[in-house]
Design a protein around this motif. Structure first.
Motif, PDB file in Angstrom:
ATOM      1  N   PRO A 184      24.785  37.870  39.765  1.00 59.30           N
ATOM      2  CA  PRO A 184      26.114  38.177  40.297  1.00 59.30           C
ATOM      3  C   PRO A 184      27.064  37.000  40.450  1.00 59.30           C
ATOM      4  CG  PRO A 184      24.522  38.091  42.083  1.00 59.30           C
ATOM      5  CD  PRO A 184      23.741  37.909  40.807  1.00 59.30           C
ATOM      6  N   THR A 185      26.637  35.776  40.178  1.00 58.60           N
ATOM      7  CA  THR A 185      27.453  34.614  40.535  1.00 58.60           C
ATOM      8  C   THR A 185      28.781  34.561  39.798  1.00 58.60           C
ATOM      9  OG1 THR A 185      25.411  33.400  40.949  1.00 58.60           O
ATOM     10  CG2 THR A 185      27.416  32.113  40.776  1.00 58.60           C
ATOM     11  N   LEU A 186      28.772  34.793  38.495  1.00 58.76           N
ATOM     12  CA  LEU A 186      30.016  34.713  37.730  1.00 58.76           C
ATOM     13  C   LEU A 186      31.025  35.737  38.232  1.00 58.76           C
ATOM     14  CD1 LEU A 186      31.406  33.351  35.231  1.00 58.76           C
ATOM     15  CD2 LEU A 186      30.688  35.383  33.953  1.00 58.76           C
ATOM     16  N   THR A 187      30.561  36.932  38.532  1.00 63.11           N
ATOM     17  CA  THR A 187      31.468  37.974  39.025  1.00 63.11           C
ATOM     18  C   THR A 187      32.068  37.564  40.362  1.00 63.11           C
ATOM     19  OG1 THR A 187      30.190  39.679  37.877  1.00 63.11           O
ATOM     20  CG2 THR A 187      31.625  40.400  39.665  1.00 63.11           C
ATOM     21  N   LEU A 188      31.265  36.991  41.255  1.00 62.41           N
ATOM     22  CA  LEU A 188      31.791  36.544  42.540  1.00 62.41           C
ATOM     23  C   LEU A 188      32.807  35.424  42.354  1.00 62.41           C
ATOM     24  CD1 LEU A 188      31.878  36.535  45.599  1.00 62.41           C
ATOM     25  CD2 LEU A 188      29.813  35.117  45.610  1.00 62.41           C
ATOM     26  N   ALA A 189      32.538  34.502  41.436  1.00 66.13           N
ATOM     27  CA  ALA A 189      33.497  33.426  41.166  1.00 66.13           C
ATOM     28  C   ALA A 189      34.828  33.993  40.694  1.00 66.13           C
ATOM     29  CB  ALA A 189      32.921  32.469  40.129  1.00 66.13           C
ATOM     30  N   ALA A 190      34.771  35.014  39.820  1.00 62.69           N
ATOM     31  CA  ALA A 190      36.000  35.638  39.339  1.00 62.69           C
ATOM     32  C   ALA A 190      36.748  36.326  40.480  1.00 62.69           C
ATOM     33  CB  ALA A 190      35.679  36.639  38.232  1.00 62.69           C
ATOM     34  N   LEU A 191      36.023  36.978  41.378  1.00 58.44           N
ATOM     35  CA  LEU A 191      36.663  37.626  42.525  1.00 58.44           C
ATOM     36  C   LEU A 191      37.333  36.596  43.428  1.00 58.44           C
ATOM     37  CD1 LEU A 191      34.020  40.338  43.557  1.00 58.44           C
ATOM     38  CD2 LEU A 191      36.068  40.617  42.146  1.00 58.44           C
ATOM     39  N   ALA A 192      36.718  35.425  43.592  1.00 58.93           N
ATOM     40  CA  ALA A 192      37.310  34.381  44.422  1.00 58.93           C
ATOM     41  C   ALA A 192      38.615  33.875  43.808  1.00 58.93           C
ATOM     42  CB  ALA A 192      36.316  33.235  44.595  1.00 58.93           C
ATOM     43  N   ILE A 193      38.629  33.698  42.485  1.00 55.20           N
ATOM     44  CA  ILE A 193      39.853  33.269  41.805  1.00 55.20           C
ATOM     45  C   ILE A 193      40.955  34.302  41.996  1.00 55.20           C
ATOM     46  CG2 ILE A 193      40.864  32.830  39.532  1.00 55.20           C
ATOM     47  CD1 ILE A 193      38.098  31.695  38.711  1.00 55.20           C
ATOM     48  N   ARG A 194      40.603  35.568  41.865  1.00 53.11           N
ATOM     49  CA  ARG A 194      41.585  36.649  42.028  1.00 53.11           C
ATOM     50  C   ARG A 194      42.113  36.707  43.454  1.00 53.11           C
ATOM     51  NH1 ARG A 194      41.306  42.352  43.220  1.00 53.11           N
ATOM     52  NH2 ARG A 194      42.784  43.577  41.973  1.00 53.11           N
ATOM     53  N   LEU A 195      41.211  36.549  44.429  1.00 54.95           N
ATOM     54  CA  LEU A 195      41.642  36.603  45.828  1.00 54.95           C
ATOM     55  C   LEU A 195      42.568  35.437  46.156  1.00 54.95           C
ATOM     56  CD1 LEU A 195      41.588  37.793  48.653  1.00 54.95           C
ATOM     57  CD2 LEU A 195      39.418  36.618  49.062  1.00 54.95           C
TER      58      LEU A 195
END
Length: 598
Positions: free
Chosen positions: A579-590
């Motif tokens: 799940p790490t890449l997806t969480l990183a993408a969510l952080a960028i979006r947030l």
């Protein structure tokens, strides 16, 4: 006066020993002085001469093992205690350190009247990336991290802890030594996870595999997030995390050709890793190695300027106990300063919980947050993972003692086969580095004419509603996790085992010494993939409504205007992909969202 001494070489002043007695109702820590290999306590005979019971206490938390000690001293007496008469239980709480490096690199900002743009609770993948992105965008950010400065970089970039001659996943070795299990299992619960309370969180220890979620994994995700991830979000995260494709080699091409011929129902490609193998601009700078948010945040804090420390503040040793609210807004974040041993509160225009799936749910419950869907702490799930180790002998076609290959196999139809496969050849070489080449030579000799390999199956699974995180009591009480495995593991175990047998037979593989080739299940939480305790709501691509979430698609709590979450707790399913890449993408979006609304 009389003297009471505790002789010890294990608990020197970097680990504090105090004394507690029945005469103070066991509530007062009496400090001592460490000299000549012992803690020395000078006590007045007038108060203690009538006799008293006592115990030594480690770090004001861990009482010595066994019954209370009794002493009736005489004036001028000198009483010595030592192991094995005095021992302590193992330390399981947050380790509090304030080293010179921590003081130099991360001086805290203790101004409780300052209004920050954003407070981020936690410095792992979600919180660390979010904080760095926000500060780069010009927002004043305060990070509150429960732990201390542990390592400056990912453990794979450090000198390696070798197990010469054996199969060894180096990256995870140190996590077992430094993790904290700040939870208690409920009756029958099987959760075996842990937290990393330190700068960078678990990003210091994770394995570096950053696959994208496939189309079939995103079916249970809100449409807007699916479009973001597939439309550029994943690319942004890969760029941030230093994904540089491995250079093609004849051996890697042979591996993928073999898999295309023997496992046509899967697509095989080199596993994407958060590792910069070389500088793509050819500037002759040193490659960054495996990504961690400790690296990211340390670099920013050491660099003066708007893209450095001008807008970024990090308070270590600040576990958050609650957020205070007024109406539909968070007004303050309350934390306990473990260095000064006092409570502090901070304020910001927006607050983000990024403390992890267990800790963020705990903070939400301690804060008494409004929960319109009654889902805070509900649904914590870890996907089934099965693995086995094997060896290729010198007679195998793909045996090559000087090569490695890590391959990700994704099913062509994940609805029929909801799992990914990770296959590693030369798996003892791709999880760290050898500095001393004599150790490398010794390792090669001791493992003999064998190439160490691993196969791992990771499943996609929906959240399990019966699984919960429940905080009963104040902040110092550990939350209770009630967690059972997904039934999908049993449903597909035979099929996955048959694929494993097919692959190993085609490869000419054999068991390792004292091992068999059966698939073993990884413990729940064992590789830190637990998700779902603050799930997101929204609408899926096929129009299905996810109306039972805690946060919306912007990761904002449904009942609050300025409270967000950014860790694995927001996932609405437990994907097959790490799940790490997806969480990183969510952080960028947030970060982009908060820039617009704060």
């Amino acid at each position: 006066m009389f003297t009471l001494r505790f002789a010890t070489a294990d608990y020197r002043p970097d680990r504090q020993i105090t004394l507690r007695t029945n005469l103070d109702n066991w509530a007062k820590d009496i400090p001592g002085l460490y000299e000549n290999g012992a803690w020395r306590f000078e006590l007045p005979i007038a108060r203690y001469g009538g006799g008293f019971t006592f115990k030594f206490v480690l770090e004001r938390t861990y009482w010595q093992n066994g019954p209370d000690l009794f002493l009736q001293p005489v004036s001028g007496g000198d009483y010595l205690y030592q192991a094995p008469a005095v021992t302590f239980p193992p330390m399981t709480e947050v380790v509090v350190e304030n080293t010179n490096l921590q003081q130099e690199f991360f001086p805290p900002n203790l101004n409780e009247n300052r209004l920050y743009d954003v407070i981020v609770v936690g410095s792992g993948i979600g919180g660390g990336i979010l904080a760095d992105q926000l500060s780069d965008l010009g927002l004043d950010v305060l990070v509150l991290e429960a732990g201390s400065y542990l390592f400056p970089t990912h453990t794979a970039n450090l000198p390696r802890q070798h197990r010469v001659g054996q199969f060894d996943k180096h990256v995870w070795n140190l996590y077992e030594r430094f993790k904290v299990q700040n939870f208690a299992n409920g009756f029958g619960s099987a959760f075996d996870g842990g937290q990393a309370f330190n700068l960078g969180g678990k990003s210091l220890f994770w394995g570096g595999l950053i696959p994208r979620m496939a189309w079939w994994e995103l079916d249970r995700w809100p449409r807007s997030l699916r479009w973001f991830l597939e439309g550029g979000g994943y690319q942004q995260a890969e760029d941030l995390m230093n994904r540089v494709p491995l250079p093609p080699t004849p051996y890697r091409r042979r591996v993928k050709q073999f898999l295309r011929q023997n496992l046509a129902e899967f697509t095989a490609f080199d596993a994407p890793m958060a590792v910069q193998y070389s500088n793509p601009q050819d500037l002759s700078t040193v490659p960054t190695g495996m990504f961690s948010t400790a690296d990211l945040l340390t670099e920013s804090m050491l660099t003066n300027g708007p893209q450095g420390n001008q807008h970024l503040f990090i308070n270590l040793n600040h576990p958050v106990s609650r957020v205070e609210t007024q109406g539909n807004r968070v007004t303050r974040v309350v934390a306990y300063d473990l260095i000064a041993q006092q409570e502090r509160s901070y304020q910001a225009k927006a607050v983000v919980l990024a403390a992890g799936t267990v800790e963020s749910a705990k903070i939400a419950q301690l804060s008494g947050l409004a929960d319109p869907t009654n889902k805070i702490g509900v649904g914590i799930t870890d996907h089934p993972i099965y693995f086995t180790h094997f060896a290729l002998p010198v007679t195998a076609d793909l045996y090559d003692p000087n090569s490695t290959s890590k391959v990700l196999l994704q099913p062509n139809d994940g609805k029929a086969r909801p799992y990914n496969v990770v296959l590693e050849f030369g798996a003892d070489f791709n999880q760290g580095r050898y500095v001393d080449l004599d150790l490398l030579d010794r390792h090669r000799r001791q493992k003999g004419n064998l190439m160490l390999c691993e196969i791992v199956f990771l499943m996609d699974a929906p959240l399990i509603e019966a699984n919960t995180v429940q905080q009963v009591g104040p902040a110092y009480v550990k939350p209770v996790v009630q967690m059972q495995p997904s039934p999908l593991g049993g449903q597909y175990y035979g099929e996955m085992s048959a694929i494993k047998d097919q692959l190993i037979a085609a490869l000419g593989g054999q068991p390792l010494v004292n091992n068999d080739l059966s698939l073993k299940g990884a413990g729940l939480g064992g590789v830190a993939h637990e998700v779902g305790s603050l799930r997101m709501s929204g609408e899926t691509d096929d129009g299905q409504s996810l109306n039972d979430g805690v946060v919306d698609t912007n990761l904002k709590f449904l009942a609050y205007d300025n409270l967000y979450a950014c860790d694995l707790s927001v996932f609405p399913s437990s994907p097959a992909a790490n799940p790490t890449l997806t969480l990183a993408a969510l952080a960028i979006r947030l970060a982009e969202h908060l820039k617009e609304v704060v």
